[in-house]
Design a protein around this motif. Sequence first.
Motif, mmCIF file in Angstrom:
data_model
loop_
_atom_site.group_PDB
_atom_site.id
_atom_site.type_symbol
_atom_site.label_atom_id
_atom_site.label_comp_id
_atom_site.label_asym_id
_atom_site.label_seq_id
_atom_site.Cartn_x
_atom_site.Cartn_y
_atom_site.Cartn_z
ATOM 1 N N ILE A 171 86.647 100.115 11.528
ATOM 2 C CA ILE A 171 86.660 99.269 12.793
ATOM 3 C C ILE A 171 86.014 100.008 14.038
ATOM 4 O O ILE A 171 85.382 99.204 14.982
ATOM 5 C CB ILE A 171 87.828 98.917 12.959
ATOM 6 N N GLY A 172 85.851 101.255 14.006
ATOM 7 C CA GLY A 172 85.265 101.867 15.016
ATOM 8 C C GLY A 172 83.794 101.468 15.338
ATOM 9 O O GLY A 172 83.023 101.262 16.428
ATOM 10 N N TYR A 173 82.931 101.079 14.034
ATOM 11 C CA TYR A 173 81.586 100.699 14.059
ATOM 12 C C TYR A 173 81.631 99.332 15.042
ATOM 13 O O TYR A 173 80.749 98.866 15.661
ATOM 14 C CB TYR A 173 81.127 100.359 12.831
ATOM 15 N N LYS A 215 77.566 98.104 9.343
ATOM 16 C CA LYS A 215 78.363 98.658 8.673
ATOM 17 C C LYS A 215 79.702 98.496 8.421
ATOM 18 O O LYS A 215 80.671 99.098 7.839
ATOM 19 C CB LYS A 215 78.421 100.335 9.489
ATOM 20 N N VAL A 216 79.986 97.475 9.073
ATOM 21 C CA VAL A 216 81.550 96.738 9.161
ATOM 22 C C VAL A 216 81.590 95.542 8.680
ATOM 23 O O VAL A 216 82.684 95.184 8.093
ATOM 24 C CB VAL A 216 82.307 97.032 10.535
ATOM 25 N N ILE A 217 80.617 94.848 8.436
ATOM 26 C CA ILE A 217 80.716 93.507 7.856
ATOM 27 C C ILE A 217 80.834 93.627 6.350
ATOM 28 O O ILE A 217 80.637 94.603 5.844
ATOM 29 C CB ILE A 217 79.320 92.539 8.116
ATOM 30 N N ASN A 218 81.536 92.565 5.811
ATOM 31 C CA ASN A 218 81.894 92.645 4.290
ATOM 32 C C ASN A 218 83.163 93.743 3.974
ATOM 33 O O ASN A 218 83.108 94.102 2.969
ATOM 34 C CB ASN A 218 80.929 93.053 3.447
ATOM 35 N N ALA A 242 87.303 107.540 15.841
ATOM 36 C CA ALA A 242 88.042 106.546 14.743
ATOM 37 C C ALA A 242 86.869 106.602 13.305
ATOM 38 O O ALA A 242 87.624 106.508 12.302
ATOM 39 C CB ALA A 242 88.147 105.027 15.253
ATOM 40 N N ILE A 243 85.877 106.609 13.407
ATOM 41 C CA ILE A 243 84.845 106.652 12.370
ATOM 42 C C ILE A 243 84.915 107.703 11.714
ATOM 43 O O ILE A 243 84.928 107.695 10.385
ATOM 44 C CB ILE A 243 83.421 106.337 12.833
#
Length: 131
Positions: free
Chosen positions: A27-29, A50-53, A20-21
């Motif tokens: 979202i894979g993270y 890596k996925v926040i914000n 996915a990444i």
Amino acid sequence: SDDRVFYLEKKDALLQADRAIEEGNIIGYYYLYLLYLKEDSKKAVQCLKKVINKSYPLADLAYAKHLLTGDIVDKDEDEAFKYYQIGSRFNLAEGYYGMILILQRRGDFMEAKKVYDQATENGISLPGVVR
């Protein structure tokens, strides 16, 4: 009882998240974070950061919870509040609830009541009463 729809070995789940990444789906993270959380909290936090914000509020809320409790990251109530606010912007109950919890801890009951009322106006029913 086990209510999973299908079974996936952890190695396959890791592979799917990596794919996915590679395809540009960050979202894979988040799923890597979930997979690593119990066994390697450092790696889990690296994935979560890596996925926040990035417009995936479940990640922001997870990070807020860790900031509030200080379990796998340094405790930081101000930063936790910021990430709970992000969740509330997506109209998620946990975002409002986290904000209210922090505001009440700080003794800012008037602001907590405003957040509670905003959640109610937006169709979110929260447990308890803010006074």
